[in-house]
Design a protein around this motif. Sequence first.
Motif, PDB file in Angstrom:
ATOM      1  N   LYS A 199       0.845  -1.197  -0.106  1.00 39.86           N
ATOM      2  CA  LYS A 199      -0.062  -0.047  -0.103  1.00 39.86           C
ATOM      3  C   LYS A 199       0.951   1.320  -0.059  1.00 39.86           C
ATOM      4  N   LYS A 200       0.557   2.225  -0.849  1.00 39.49           N
ATOM      5  CA  LYS A 200       1.269   3.360  -1.213  1.00 39.49           C
ATOM      6  C   LYS A 200       1.097   4.327   0.251  1.00 39.49           C
ATOM      7  N   GLU A 201       2.215   4.802   0.645  1.00 36.63           N
ATOM      8  CA  GLU A 201       2.170   5.584   1.937  1.00 36.63           C
ATOM      9  C   GLU A 201       1.676   7.093   1.530  1.00 36.63           C
ATOM     10  N   ILE A 202       0.815   7.592   2.300  1.00 33.45           N
ATOM     11  CA  ILE A 202       0.031   8.880   2.076  1.00 33.45           C
ATOM     12  C   ILE A 202       0.829   9.875   3.200  1.00 33.45           C
ATOM     13  N   ILE A 203       1.208  11.014   2.397  1.00 31.50           N
ATOM     14  CA  ILE A 203       1.846  12.187   3.218  1.00 31.50           C
ATOM     15  C   ILE A 203       1.172  13.111   3.361  1.00 31.50           C
ATOM     16  N   VAL A 234       2.347  23.514   1.006  1.00 30.36           N
ATOM     17  CA  VAL A 234       1.976  22.543  -0.162  1.00 30.36           C
ATOM     18  C   VAL A 234       2.726  22.704  -1.497  1.00 30.36           C
ATOM     19  N   THR A 235       2.805  24.076  -1.806  1.00 30.82           N
ATOM     20  CA  THR A 235       3.217  24.442  -3.161  1.00 30.82           C
ATOM     21  C   THR A 235       5.155  24.138  -3.097  1.00 30.82           C
ATOM     22  N   SER A 236       5.458  24.265  -1.811  1.00 31.24           N
ATOM     23  CA  SER A 236       6.996  24.076  -1.811  1.00 31.24           C
ATOM     24  C   SER A 236       7.473  22.465  -1.779  1.00 31.24           C
ATOM     25  N   TYR A 237       6.376  21.737  -1.645  1.00 35.52           N
ATOM     26  CA  TYR A 237       6.600  20.224  -1.632  1.00 35.52           C
ATOM     27  C   TYR A 237       7.323  19.868  -2.944  1.00 35.52           C
ATOM     28  N   GLU A 238       8.353  19.058  -2.980  1.00 33.48           N
ATOM     29  CA  GLU A 238       9.085  18.645  -4.292  1.00 33.48           C
ATOM     30  C   GLU A 238       8.985  17.046  -4.492  1.00 33.48           C
ATOM     31  N   GLY A 239       8.356  16.490  -3.664  1.00 32.47           N
ATOM     32  CA  GLY A 239       8.359  14.877  -3.768  1.00 32.47           C
ATOM     33  C   GLY A 239       7.188  14.748  -4.788  1.00 32.47           C
ATOM     34  N   ASP A 240       6.688  13.411  -4.660  1.00 33.84           N
ATOM     35  CA  ASP A 240       5.593  12.828  -5.378  1.00 33.84           C
ATOM     36  C   ASP A 240       4.221  13.441  -4.961  1.00 33.84           C
ATOM     37  N   VAL A 241       3.711  14.144  -5.902  1.00 34.33           N
ATOM     38  CA  VAL A 241       2.430  15.014  -5.426  1.00 34.33           C
ATOM     39  C   VAL A 241       1.428  13.872  -5.289  1.00 34.33           C
ATOM     40  N   GLU A 294      -4.038  18.000   1.123  1.00 29.03           N
ATOM     41  CA  GLU A 294      -2.872  18.911   0.323  1.00 29.03           C
ATOM     42  C   GLU A 294      -3.043  18.755  -1.113  1.00 29.03           C
ATOM     43  N   GLN A 295      -3.575  17.837  -1.852  1.00 30.70           N
ATOM     44  CA  GLN A 295      -3.723  17.879  -3.296  1.00 30.70           C
ATOM     45  C   GLN A 295      -4.871  19.052  -3.575  1.00 30.70           C
ATOM     46  N   PHE A 296      -5.900  19.287  -2.964  1.00 32.02           N
ATOM     47  CA  PHE A 296      -6.762  20.187  -2.988  1.00 32.02           C
ATOM     48  C   PHE A 296      -6.381  21.484  -3.009  1.00 32.02           C
TER      49      PHE A 296
END
Length: 430
Positions: free
Chosen positions: A2-6, A64-71, A78-80
Amino acid sequence: KKKEIINLLDSKRSYNINIALARFKMAHDAIRDSLLRMDSETLDEDKLLALAKCKPEPEELDTVTSYEGDVSSLGTVEQFFRKLSEVPQVQFRIDAFLFKVRFEKNVADIQRTVDALKLARSCVRESRHFRTVLEYILALGNYLNHGNKKKGCAYGVHLSSLDKLKGMKSSDQKTNLLEFLVTSLRNFKPEAAKFVEEFKVLPEAAKVDIPFLEASVGKNLGMINRIGKAAKAAKNDGSDRFGPVMQAFYDKAKKRTDELSSDLKSVLKDLKETVTFYGEDAKKLASSEFLQYFIDFAETFKTAADMMDKKKELEERQKAREEGKKSRSPKGKKQHLKAGGLNAAELLGKNKKKKNKDKIGFAMKSLRSSDSSKIRAALRRRQKFGTIKFKNRRASGKDARDFYYKIVDDKLTRAKFEQALLSKIQQKNQ
């Protein structure tokens, strides 16, 4: 696996926003596009209100906009927020959009409040019926205070004095000055009591919080000015419709709000002048307190008038009951030609005869027992009455005197004999 949610945001806030987004039943892209188009059909007042409660703060957008990982691994909230970051000045846009949708209702509420203040001011200032009431109160006060250098010859009435009328009792404590005022107006100026109906518009105006009302109008003006500046600075392209939509709204809303603000200032000025007109200090007496004087007096006046009407109704009922009892009594039967087989004259004669017999019996109590026995025997015999001898009860010894009563005419009726006997007994006892 299962993919980990950040999750980058506070867990409690993320939980609340997730609940709000679930009620939208709209994709994040659709919400973003509706904000860009300023689509009020898709985003109605309820949705905009929910959106305003979960709009991102500036630091949350930065996070949220400065996050550089996998969106794709970010949480739903966070995606909203990343989608909303694509809308220019998204926080202000949501607030301005909600203000635009609510504007007409907001202005109508304020205008209704201003109109209530206008009507109240006009009522207390221009009511000719209440003016008549004040004239009577002034005349009563000057009459009662005649000869008093301080209180006599007054030129006006303080509003605080209106509540004191009911406390001024008459000398017999059966009425008060307010009831006398009600009676006087009913007799000479009955139309003056209409002020009670006129003053029914005052309670709504008295509830108005003037500072809050002024602040609301000022807040609206401030928001409209901000919208006007943002609309001019906005880029006019096909995807973002904020500029043209809000510029048209600004032109309309600015004119309407300026008129409303001017209307409010005018009515507040008139209210202060009315307070001064009644001899009060407009700086110390708030408009709500000022109007409350009139409301209280109208209620007190109506209560007094209603109580007087009820009292009068009770007195009339009591009078009717007493008249009904009289009509059923023997005395009341004399009004009829026939009553119990006797005519009116016979009935009166019968009652008079009974009354005379009672008087004879009472008078004979003052005689000696032997004398009264002779008279009672004579009354019982119904025959030719002879001489009746009896003595003076109050006399004794040598001063005792005999008294005689003789029937001269043998044909005297019993009734006439009783009357003559009563007269003789009364003369004897004098």
